[in-house]
Design a protein around this motif. Structure first.
Motif, mmCIF file in Angstrom:
data_model
loop_
_atom_site.group_PDB
_atom_site.id
_atom_site.type_symbol
_atom_site.label_atom_id
_atom_site.label_comp_id
_atom_site.label_asym_id
_atom_site.label_seq_id
_atom_site.Cartn_x
_atom_site.Cartn_y
_atom_site.Cartn_z
ATOM 1 N N TYR A 103 0.877 -1.170 0.000
ATOM 2 C CA TYR A 103 0.000 0.000 0.000
ATOM 3 C C TYR A 103 0.912 1.218 0.000
ATOM 4 C CZ TYR A 103 -2.974 3.812 1.130
ATOM 5 O OH TYR A 103 -3.603 5.024 1.060
ATOM 6 N N SER A 104 0.505 2.266 -0.688
ATOM 7 C CA SER A 104 1.316 3.492 -0.722
ATOM 8 C C SER A 104 0.415 4.679 -0.991
ATOM 9 C CB SER A 104 2.379 3.368 -1.823
ATOM 10 O OG SER A 104 3.205 4.510 -1.857
ATOM 11 N N SER A 105 0.470 5.705 -0.149
ATOM 12 C CA SER A 105 -0.341 6.910 -0.384
ATOM 13 C C SER A 105 0.349 7.869 -1.337
ATOM 14 C CB SER A 105 -0.599 7.647 0.935
ATOM 15 O OG SER A 105 -1.430 6.917 1.786
ATOM 16 N N GLY A 135 3.636 7.131 -2.992
ATOM 17 C CA GLY A 135 4.563 6.569 -3.977
ATOM 18 C C GLY A 135 5.888 6.059 -3.460
ATOM 19 N N HIS A 136 6.254 6.388 -2.211
ATOM 20 C CA HIS A 136 7.563 5.931 -1.714
ATOM 21 C C HIS A 136 7.581 4.406 -1.553
ATOM 22 C CE1 HIS A 136 7.208 10.158 -0.575
ATOM 23 N NE2 HIS A 136 8.521 10.214 -0.659
ATOM 24 N N THR A 137 6.540 3.878 -0.937
ATOM 25 C CA THR A 137 6.472 2.425 -0.733
ATOM 26 C C THR A 137 6.299 1.715 -2.071
ATOM 27 O OG1 THR A 137 5.408 2.934 1.378
ATOM 28 C CG2 THR A 137 5.408 0.623 0.703
ATOM 29 N N GLU A 138 5.606 2.369 -2.997
ATOM 30 C CA GLU A 138 5.432 1.795 -4.340
ATOM 31 C C GLU A 138 6.791 1.660 -5.041
ATOM 32 O OE1 GLU A 138 1.922 2.358 -7.236
ATOM 33 O OE2 GLU A 138 3.298 4.020 -7.644
ATOM 34 N N THR A 149 9.010 -1.000 4.394
ATOM 35 C CA THR A 149 8.204 0.114 4.886
ATOM 36 C C THR A 149 8.814 1.463 4.522
ATOM 37 O OG1 THR A 149 7.056 0.987 6.842
ATOM 38 C CG2 THR A 149 9.289 0.194 7.179
ATOM 39 N N SER A 150 8.089 2.513 4.881
ATOM 40 C CA SER A 150 8.527 3.889 4.690
ATOM 41 C C SER A 150 8.022 4.704 5.860
ATOM 42 C CB SER A 150 7.940 4.435 3.385
ATOM 43 O OG SER A 150 8.131 5.833 3.299
ATOM 44 N N THR A 151 8.876 5.587 6.376
ATOM 45 C CA THR A 151 8.443 6.507 7.428
ATOM 46 C C THR A 151 8.805 7.922 6.998
ATOM 47 O OG1 THR A 151 10.577 6.337 8.574
ATOM 48 C CG2 THR A 151 8.844 4.851 9.309
HETATM 49 C C1 LIG Z 1 -1.939 9.342 9.921
HETATM 50 C C2 LIG Z 1 -0.474 9.286 9.617
HETATM 51 C C3 LIG Z 1 0.388 8.824 10.576
HETATM 52 C C4 LIG Z 1 1.767 8.786 10.327
HETATM 53 N N1 LIG Z 1 2.596 8.350 11.306
HETATM 54 C C5 LIG Z 1 3.927 8.397 11.104
HETATM 55 C C6 LIG Z 1 4.820 7.968 12.124
HETATM 56 O O1 LIG Z 1 4.443 7.494 13.180
HETATM 57 N N2 LIG Z 1 6.154 8.077 11.882
HETATM 58 C C7 LIG Z 1 6.654 8.585 10.712
HETATM 59 O O2 LIG Z 1 7.872 8.675 10.569
HETATM 60 N N3 LIG Z 1 5.822 8.935 9.710
HETATM 61 C C8 LIG Z 1 4.482 8.859 9.870
HETATM 62 N N4 LIG Z 1 3.642 9.205 8.854
HETATM 63 C C9 LIG Z 1 4.202 9.571 7.531
HETATM 64 C C10 LIG Z 1 4.093 8.429 6.519
HETATM 65 O O3 LIG Z 1 4.692 7.265 7.008
HETATM 66 C C11 LIG Z 1 4.703 8.831 5.172
HETATM 67 O O4 LIG Z 1 3.814 9.723 4.563
HETATM 68 C C12 LIG Z 1 4.950 7.614 4.305
HETATM 69 O O5 LIG Z 1 6.077 6.902 4.784
HETATM 70 C C13 LIG Z 1 5.196 7.911 2.835
HETATM 71 O O6 LIG Z 1 5.101 6.686 2.156
HETATM 72 P P1 LIG Z 1 4.154 6.519 0.888
HETATM 73 O O7 LIG Z 1 4.622 7.540 -0.116
HETATM 74 O O8 LIG Z 1 4.385 5.139 0.400
HETATM 75 O O9 LIG Z 1 2.734 6.748 1.302
HETATM 76 C C14 LIG Z 1 2.266 9.230 9.073
HETATM 77 C C15 LIG Z 1 1.371 9.669 8.081
HETATM 78 C C16 LIG Z 1 0.013 9.704 8.348
HETATM 79 C C17 LIG Z 1 -0.933 10.170 7.267
#
Ligand SMILES: Cc1cc2nc3c(=O)[nH]c(=O)nc-3n(C[C@H](O)[C@H](O)[C@H](O)COP(=O)(O)O)c2cc1C
Length: 199
Positions: free
Chosen positions: A9-11, A13-16, A112-114
């Protein structure tokens, strides 16, 4: 041929991007790889408001398709140090295949991604891997054979628990070559183990 599923799952694109790198690593080992995403569960207005990616590179998959694969590598960005509700919702629908033990003995791993460097990567890995463990799967991580794990010269994802990237608070950091290399390493490792288990 060994069949590997990279499920993500990716919102944003990083995880994608990490999913594609995991897949590349598995393909390099000769596996037949499917990359698929879990369905979006957020309402359309939230998806639009939050600017989620909607031009997805991969199709969705259904839980009943999981037993078709020899290895399953799951990826989700973190939400408060755990997997996303979208990924959890998918695994919550796997009861029927759990009941029949369809995934028992298969190999699994996670990525994962953070946003931040210490934003909960390891706990997110654990929350992803819990699903696989309850299905009786065998878990592997990103071992120190990936030498970049001990390189402190740059900010980078990756840990013994699995592959990862760091997106930055505004999402502006893209997965680095080191992050993607860890993803490829993990994909290749899972493909090799899946092949051995099948043999
Ligand atoms: C509700 C919510 C909670 C999140 N909690 C954390 C968190 O605990 N730690 C963190 O580093 N990032 C947190 N994030 C940021 C996301 O992990 C980040 O947008 C994501 O890694 C990007 O990956 P993606 O492009 O694949 O979606 C959070 C984002 C949202 C929307």
């Amino acid at each position: 041929m060994t069949r590997i599923l990279v499920l993500y799952y990716s919102s944003y694109g990083h995880t994608e991007a990490m999913a594609d790198a995991v897949a590349q690593g598995a393909r390099d080992e000769g596996a037949e790889v499917t990359v698929a995403r879990v369905p979006e569960t957020a309402p359309d207005e939230i998806v639009e408001q939050a600017g989620f990616k909607t031009d997805h590179d991969h199709q969705t998959i259904e839980p009943e398709d999981l037993p078709d694969y020899d290895g399953i590598i799951v990826g989700s960005p973190t939400r408060y140090g755990r997997l996303t509700s979208q990924m959890a919702a998918f695994w919550d629908r796997t009861g029927p295949i759990w009941q029949e033990g369809k995934l028992v003995g298969k190999i699994g791993a996670s990525f994962t991604s953070t946003a931040s460097q210490h934003g909960g990567q390891e706990t997110t890995h654990a929350s992803l891997q819990n699903n696989l463990l309850h299905h009786g799967m065998i878990i592997t991580g990103l071992d120190y054979g990936y030498e970049k794990l001990v390189d402190l010269s740059e900010v980078a994802g990756g840990s013994p628990y699995g592959a990862s990237t760091i997106a930055g608070g505004d999402g502006s950091r893209q997965p680095s070559e080191t992050d993607l290399g860890g993803a490829r390493y993990l994909g290749a490792k899972v493909a090799r183990i899946a092949k051995k288990l099948a043999g």
